[in-house]
Write an enzyme that holds these catalytic residues in place. Structure first.
Site, short mmCIF file in Angstrom:
data_model
loop_
_atom_site.label_atom_id
_atom_site.label_comp_id
_atom_site.label_asym_id
_atom_site.label_seq_id
_atom_site.Cartn_x
_atom_site.Cartn_y
_atom_site.Cartn_z
N GLY A 11 -38.74 19.29 34.94
CA GLY A 11 -37.53 19.63 35.30
C GLY A 11 -37.42 19.95 36.97
O GLY A 11 -36.82 21.41 37.44
N SER A 13 -35.75 18.36 39.19
CA SER A 13 -34.76 17.23 39.91
C SER A 13 -33.78 18.21 40.37
O SER A 13 -33.19 18.50 41.55
CB SER A 13 -34.20 16.57 39.50
OG SER A 13 -33.84 17.33 37.48
N ASN A 89 -41.13 24.06 33.57
CA ASN A 89 -40.07 24.06 33.85
C ASN A 89 -38.97 23.39 33.13
O ASN A 89 -37.80 24.50 33.04
CB ASN A 89 -40.35 23.94 35.92
CG ASN A 89 -38.55 24.31 36.05
OD1 ASN A 89 -38.08 25.68 36.15
ND2 ASN A 89 -38.05 23.12 36.16
N SER A 141 -38.61 33.72 30.15
CA SER A 141 -36.60 34.15 30.89
C SER A 141 -37.42 35.86 30.62
O SER A 141 -38.08 35.95 29.10
CB SER A 141 -36.05 33.36 29.56
OG SER A 141 -34.82 34.51 30.43
N TYR A 154 -32.75 30.80 22.68
CA TYR A 154 -33.12 30.56 23.75
C TYR A 154 -34.46 31.54 24.14
O TYR A 154 -35.59 31.52 24.36
CB TYR A 154 -32.33 30.97 24.91
CG TYR A 154 -32.83 30.44 26.10
CD1 TYR A 154 -32.99 29.46 27.37
CD2 TYR A 154 -32.63 31.49 26.95
CE1 TYR A 154 -33.04 29.40 28.20
CE2 TYR A 154 -33.16 32.00 28.71
CZ TYR A 154 -33.31 30.42 28.75
OH TYR A 154 -34.51 30.00 30.47
N ALA A 156 -35.76 33.24 21.31
CA ALA A 156 -37.47 33.14 20.55
C ALA A 156 -37.71 31.30 21.04
O ALA A 156 -38.85 31.81 21.09
CB ALA A 156 -36.35 31.62 19.32
N LYS A 158 -38.40 31.07 23.90
CA LYS A 158 -39.58 31.14 25.89
C LYS A 158 -40.05 31.79 25.01
O LYS A 158 -41.75 32.00 25.61
CB LYS A 158 -38.16 32.08 26.57
CG LYS A 158 -36.97 30.98 27.01
CD LYS A 158 -38.11 29.89 28.30
CE LYS A 158 -36.71 29.77 28.52
NZ LYS A 158 -37.23 27.97 29.30
P1 NDP Z 1 -31.35 24.00 35.74
O1 NDP Z 1 -29.92 23.53 34.65
O2 NDP Z 1 -30.50 24.25 37.44
O3 NDP Z 1 -32.31 22.29 35.29
C1 NDP Z 1 -32.49 21.97 34.45
C2 NDP Z 1 -34.01 20.95 34.86
O4 NDP Z 1 -34.47 20.01 33.60
C3 NDP Z 1 -33.13 20.29 35.86
O5 NDP Z 1 -34.34 18.91 36.35
C4 NDP Z 1 -33.39 18.30 34.06
O6 NDP Z 1 -33.64 17.38 34.76
C5 NDP Z 1 -34.77 19.24 33.55
N1 NDP Z 1 -34.69 18.76 32.39
C6 NDP Z 1 -33.85 19.19 30.86
N2 NDP Z 1 -33.83 18.76 29.65
C7 NDP Z 1 -35.62 17.97 30.32
C8 NDP Z 1 -35.88 17.42 29.39
N3 NDP Z 1 -36.30 17.87 27.60
N4 NDP Z 1 -36.95 16.32 30.04
C9 NDP Z 1 -37.49 17.11 31.67
N5 NDP Z 1 -37.00 17.77 32.44
C10 NDP Z 1 -35.56 18.26 31.54
O7 NDP Z 1 -32.25 24.96 34.99
P2 NDP Z 1 -32.69 26.13 36.23
O8 NDP Z 1 -33.23 25.84 37.31
O9 NDP Z 1 -31.68 27.89 36.32
O10 NDP Z 1 -34.06 26.67 35.29
C11 NDP Z 1 -35.18 26.47 35.50
C12 NDP Z 1 -35.84 26.52 34.10
O11 NDP Z 1 -35.51 28.14 34.68
C13 NDP Z 1 -35.26 26.49 32.39
O12 NDP Z 1 -36.75 26.80 31.87
C14 NDP Z 1 -34.89 27.87 32.36
O13 NDP Z 1 -35.31 27.80 30.84
C15 NDP Z 1 -35.45 28.92 33.33
N6 NDP Z 1 -34.49 30.03 33.28
C16 NDP Z 1 -33.65 29.84 34.28
C17 NDP Z 1 -32.74 30.99 34.31
C18 NDP Z 1 -31.43 30.63 35.53
O14 NDP Z 1 -30.74 32.70 35.64
N7 NDP Z 1 -31.49 29.36 36.15
C19 NDP Z 1 -33.08 32.66 33.78
C20 NDP Z 1 -34.50 32.74 33.47
C21 NDP Z 1 -35.09 30.91 33.13
P3 NDP Z 1 -31.89 16.41 35.01
O15 NDP Z 1 -31.40 16.73 36.09
O16 NDP Z 1 -32.51 14.87 35.15
O17 NDP Z 1 -30.41 17.01 34.24
#
Ligand code: NDP
Length: 242
Positions: A11, A13, A89, A141, A154, A156, A158
């Site tokens: 993830g 990107s 991530n 998280s 979520y 659960a 995490k």
């Molecule tokens: P975004 O929604 O901004 O980005 C999600 C990323 O995960 C994208 O790069 C997406 O790829 C990728 N992704 C989603 N599903 C898959 C999959 N099945 N296989 C491969 N890649 C995947 O999320 P955030 O940056 O906000 O979150 C990143 C991490 O941090 C997550 O694990 C989230 O749970 C955690 N988090 C975020 C918080 C927040 O407040 N933002 C708080 C706490 C934790 P693509 O671009 O191709 O869709």
């Protein structure tokens, strides 16, 4: 010249993953930027890396898809022999009150987060074993720690990542491999774009939402030898929320 350290960021990107890719690349890692579907965003991450004189590549795979992930892990290992760092991530949300949740709201979270963790961590970790070196950092998280209303699924999955990390960390610690978790609070990415900003700020003692870079720096520290005696830990990056 010695080979660069290789880092795989799932993830990578967008959002926090993008900041992690940029941070690791700025510290000399060759970064494999994984994404699920948004190639344009992944290429933008790679462009940021290159603009800062870093190097890397993009790689499309859905961490929830076992076969696809094994194929890509095999490809990475055959080309680079060894991966120094894995950052789990990739993540999604499907928020809603538990009584309103549908089966799919749990299946999708379990598949991406828990199965995704297994699918990529196992093949990469197997290659770290003979080297007696490596670091895995997974993004959980604050919701896993406090149990956020509307995020039972979520919270659960995490929490499962935290449990798995502690177990595996104790299994491979003597092999020189470390696994840790970073638990962010509310971070400014697309994931929280629909949340009422003023209301959520009130939940944060620092009274502001975090920046992806603030998470990325902690991840980079945990990946590095500066964190050589830290394993099986959960580090919160949340402005004092918990
Ligand atoms: P975004 O929604 O901004 O980005 C999600 C990323 O995960 C994208 O790069 C997406 O790829 C990728 N992704 C989603 N599903 C898959 C999959 N099945 N296989 C491969 N890649 C995947 O999320 P955030 O940056 O906000 O979150 C990143 C991490 O941090 C997550 O694990 C989230 O749970 C955690 N988090 C975020 C918080 C927040 O407040 N933002 C708080 C706490 C934790 P693509 O671009 O191709 O869709």
């Amino acid at each position: 010249m010695s080979d660069p350290d290789i880092a795989v960021v799932t993830g990578g990107s967008r959002g926090i993953g993008r900041a992690i890719c940029a941070e690791l690349a700025a510290h000399g890692y060759y970064v494999i930027v994984n994404y699920k579907s948004n190639e344009k965003a992944a290429l933008e991450t790679l462009e940021i890396i290159k603009q800062n004189n870093g190097s890397g590549e993009i790689m499309k795979f859905d961490v929830a898809d076992y076969e696809e992930t094994q194929k890509c892990a095999k490809d990475i290992i055959s080309r680079y022999k060894y991966v120094n760092v894995l950052v789990n991530n990739a993540g999604i949300t499907a928020d809603g009150l538990f009584l309103m949740h549908k089966k799919e709201d749990w299946d999708s979270l379990i598949n991406t987060t828990i199965k995704g963790f297994y699918n990529i961590t196992k093949p990469i970790l197997q290659k770290m074993v003979p080297k007696h070196r490596g670091s895995v950092v997974s993004i959980a998280s604050v919701s896993a720690l406090v149990g956020n209303r509307g995020q039972s699924n979520y919270s659960a999955v995490k929490a499962a990542i935290i449990g798995a990390t502690r177990s595996i960390a104790s299994e491979v610690a003597r092999l020189g491999i470390r696994l840790n978790v970073v638990a962010p609070g509310l971070i400014d990415t697309e994931m929280i774009k629909d949340a009422p900003q003023d209301m959520i700020k009130q939940m944060i003692p620092m009274n502001r939402i975090g920046r992806p870079e603030e998470v990325a720096k902690v991840v980079r520290f945990l990946c590095s030898d500066d964190a050589s005696y830290i394993t099986g830990q959960v580090i919160s990056v949340n402005g004092g929320m918990y």
